[in-house]
Design a protein around this motif. Sequence first.
Motif, PDB file in Angstrom:
ATOM      1  N   LEU A 179      -4.669   0.324 -12.020  1.00 18.44           N
ATOM      2  CA  LEU A 179      -4.643   0.961 -10.346  1.00 18.44           C
ATOM      3  C   LEU A 179      -3.283  -0.183  -9.687  1.00 18.44           C
ATOM      4  O   LEU A 179      -3.220  -1.059  -9.812  1.00 18.44           O
ATOM      5  CB  LEU A 179      -5.608   0.134  -9.645  1.00 18.44           C
TER       6      LEU A 179
ATOM      7  N   ILE B  56      -2.642  -4.007  -4.440  1.00 15.02           N
ATOM      8  CA  ILE B  56      -3.409  -3.011  -3.654  1.00 15.02           C
ATOM      9  C   ILE B  56      -2.487  -4.041  -2.891  1.00 15.02           C
ATOM     10  O   ILE B  56      -2.399  -2.850  -1.457  1.00 15.02           O
ATOM     11  CB  ILE B  56      -4.974  -4.127  -3.159  1.00 15.02           C
TER      12      ILE B  56
ATOM     13  N   TRP C 106       0.757  -0.982  -1.710  1.00 15.32           N
ATOM     14  CA  TRP C 106      -0.318   0.317  -1.235  1.00 15.32           C
ATOM     15  C   TRP C 106      -0.893   0.410   0.655  1.00 15.32           C
ATOM     16  O   TRP C 106      -0.959   0.761   1.236  1.00 15.32           O
ATOM     17  CB  TRP C 106      -0.486   1.265  -1.854  1.00 15.32           C
ATOM     18  N   TRP C 107      -1.328  -0.904   0.113  1.00  9.13           N
ATOM     19  CA  TRP C 107      -2.565  -1.095   1.602  1.00  9.13           C
ATOM     20  C   TRP C 107      -1.905  -0.922   2.972  1.00  9.13           C
ATOM     21  O   TRP C 107      -2.477  -0.073   3.662  1.00  9.13           O
ATOM     22  CB  TRP C 107      -3.412  -2.478   1.304  1.00  9.13           C
TER      23      TRP C 107
ATOM     24  N   LEU D  47      -1.048   2.932   3.413  1.00  3.96           N
ATOM     25  CA  LEU D  47      -2.301   3.651   3.333  1.00  3.96           C
ATOM     26  C   LEU D  47      -2.722   4.423   4.695  1.00  3.96           C
ATOM     27  O   LEU D  47      -3.035   3.249   6.234  1.00  3.96           O
ATOM     28  CB  LEU D  47      -3.900   3.219   2.919  1.00  3.96           C
TER      29      LEU D  47
ATOM     30  N   ARG E  33      -6.970   7.851  -3.794  1.00  2.04           N
ATOM     31  CA  ARG E  33      -6.302   8.119  -5.340  1.00  2.04           C
ATOM     32  C   ARG E  33      -5.299   8.716  -5.265  1.00  2.04           C
ATOM     33  O   ARG E  33      -4.394   8.130  -5.560  1.00  2.04           O
ATOM     34  CB  ARG E  33      -7.032   8.520  -6.743  1.00  2.04           C
TER      35      ARG E  33
ATOM     36  N   ILE F 166      -2.863   7.044  -3.246  1.00  2.95           N
ATOM     37  CA  ILE F 166      -2.250   5.666  -3.486  1.00  2.95           C
ATOM     38  C   ILE F 166      -0.981   6.108  -4.747  1.00  2.95           C
ATOM     39  O   ILE F 166       0.143   5.375  -4.913  1.00  2.95           O
ATOM     40  CB  ILE F 166      -2.701   4.220  -4.598  1.00  2.95           C
TER      41      ILE F 166
ATOM     42  N   THR G 186       2.641   4.982  -4.569  1.00  2.00           N
ATOM     43  CA  THR G 186       3.812   4.310  -5.290  1.00  2.00           C
ATOM     44  C   THR G 186       4.576   4.811  -5.934  1.00  2.00           C
ATOM     45  O   THR G 186       5.013   3.819  -6.790  1.00  2.00           O
ATOM     46  CB  THR G 186       2.089   3.486  -5.617  1.00  2.00           C
TER      47      THR G 186
END
Length: 67
Positions: A3, A6, A9-10, A13, A34, A37, A41
């Motif tokens: 992954l 964070i 991408w947080w 989101l 998912r 994300i 990304t």
Amino acid sequence: MTLPPIRDWWSELSEDGRRAVLDSKTPHLEEKVREEIRVITGAVVGMVESLSDDDLEYARSHAEHEE
């Protein structure tokens, strides 16, 4: 699969995605999160991905600052 961090991408989101992460009873990410994300990304996000305790702490901390 791995992954992406964070912090990558947080902030992008969706509100629904953030709520799904914060309200989840497990560290495993739902399919819709998912997919978000992956779109954000460009990373290959596996079918079974979980957040670490540090990731969850990051999410909670940043959610508090956004309210």
